[in-house]
Design an enzyme around this catalytic site. Structure first.
Site, PDB file in Angstrom:
ATOM      1  N   ASP A 103       0.811  -1.212   0.000  1.00 11.34           N
ATOM      2  CA  ASP A 103       0.000   0.000   0.000  1.00 11.34           C
ATOM      3  C   ASP A 103       0.849   1.271   0.000  1.00 11.34           C
ATOM      4  OD1 ASP A 103      -2.135  -1.720   0.226  1.00 11.34           O
ATOM      5  OD2 ASP A 103      -2.959  -0.817   2.040  1.00 11.34           O
ATOM      6  N   HIS A 248       3.642  -2.298   3.119  1.00 10.18           N
ATOM      7  CA  HIS A 248       3.628  -0.939   2.585  1.00 10.18           C
ATOM      8  C   HIS A 248       4.944  -0.652   1.875  1.00 10.18           C
ATOM      9  CE1 HIS A 248       0.622  -0.901   5.803  1.00 10.18           C
ATOM     10  NE2 HIS A 248       0.041   0.106   5.169  1.00 10.18           N
TER      11      HIS A 248
END
Length: 282
Positions: A103, A248
């Site tokens: 992400d 992430h």
């Protein structure tokens, strides 16, 4: 928003999503057939062949010469989907299949290293990108297309959607889908709400824009920067058939994530897991 505020909000919201996952109430999505991985070789392997979501990609120099907007064919309106009441947390299908997701990117300091590791092990993943990051680093989305990764929508500015009106949510989602299509070559079919904070408007608008909502099963907690060993342990202890892993590649210092994936990815492959991506809807 300051880093400590983001940290507190993320911790509260992600705790709620984890509770939802443990209750087992969310649905699953079918993994792509035949997307098995190959174990690492001594030398880096060629990049994976383009996957089902990637159109024929442009070479780096040709990519930079292409007009970014206004000159391509008209966009195909997305096929509207059934509105879900909850996000997808797992994938279905036979065998020991898992999905890796990243992400908040792309980011020039971290995303290329993650892509290098995935390519070395011939693994495809999903990247939920923010539109404002794509504007600055379009070449990284072009590389994702070339290497067969699936790109999803993570809004334009990573806001808390539950604090926005419906018009603002649509703008965040629609602008991001547009720039993904312009850069990656295809409209996204997947959406993830920032902080894992979903509401009815997000589900409805995502369906209108042709995107299924995807959450996760295992949180690496890399957004907390807990240390490389902790991230590795979160993935290895949480590995199981059908799991969707949250990591992430931007939104903070992700050097721990870069180091951790170099450890836990070979472990998953050696343990017999097949890292795949969801089937593309026609």
């Amino acid at each position: 928003m300051q880093k400590d505020q983001l940290f507190t909000r993320r911790r509260m919201l992600l705790a709620g999503v984890a509770a939802l996952g443990s209750a087992g109430t969310a649905g699953a999505v079918l993994a792509s057939d035949g997307e098995e991985t190959v174990r690492a070789a001594a030398a880096p392997a060629p990049a994976p062949a383009p996957g089902p979501q990637a159109r024929p990609a442009l070479g780096p120099s040709a990519f930079r010469l292409q007009p970014l907007t206004g000159y391509g064919p008209p966009r195909t309106p997305p096929r509207k989907l059934k509105v879900r009441d909850e996000p997808i947390l797992r994938i279905s299908g036979s065998g020991r299949r898992m999905v890796l997701t990243f992400d908040d990117g792309p980011h020039p300091d971290y995303t290329p290293h993650i892509l290098d590791t995935l390519a070395r092990h011939r693994v495809r993943a999903m990247f939920f990108v923010c539109g404002e990051c794509v504007v600055e680093h379009r070449e990284l989305l072009a590389r994702m297309a070339e290497e067969g990764h699936v790109v999803g929508n993570h809004t334009w500015t990573h806001p808390l959607l539950t604090s926005l009106g419906r018009k603002e949510i649509r703008s965040e989602m629609e602008r991001t889908s547009d720039i993904i299509e312009d850069t990656y070559g295809d409209r996204p079919q997947w959406f993830r709400a920032p902080y894992g904070a979903w509401n009815r408007a997000a589900f409805q608008l995502g369906a209108e824009l042709g995107m299924e909502p995807m959450a996760w099963t295992v949180d690496t907690t890399d957004w907390m920067e807990p240390g490389t060993d902790t991230i590795v342990d979160q993935v290895e202890s949480g590995a199981a058939p059908g799991v969707v892993v949250l990591s992430h590649d931007a939104g903070g210092d992700r050097s721990q994530t870069v180091r951790a994936i170099r450890e836990w990815l070979p472990y998953l492959l050696d343990s017999g897991y097949h890292l795949t991506v969801p089937r593309r809807r026609v």
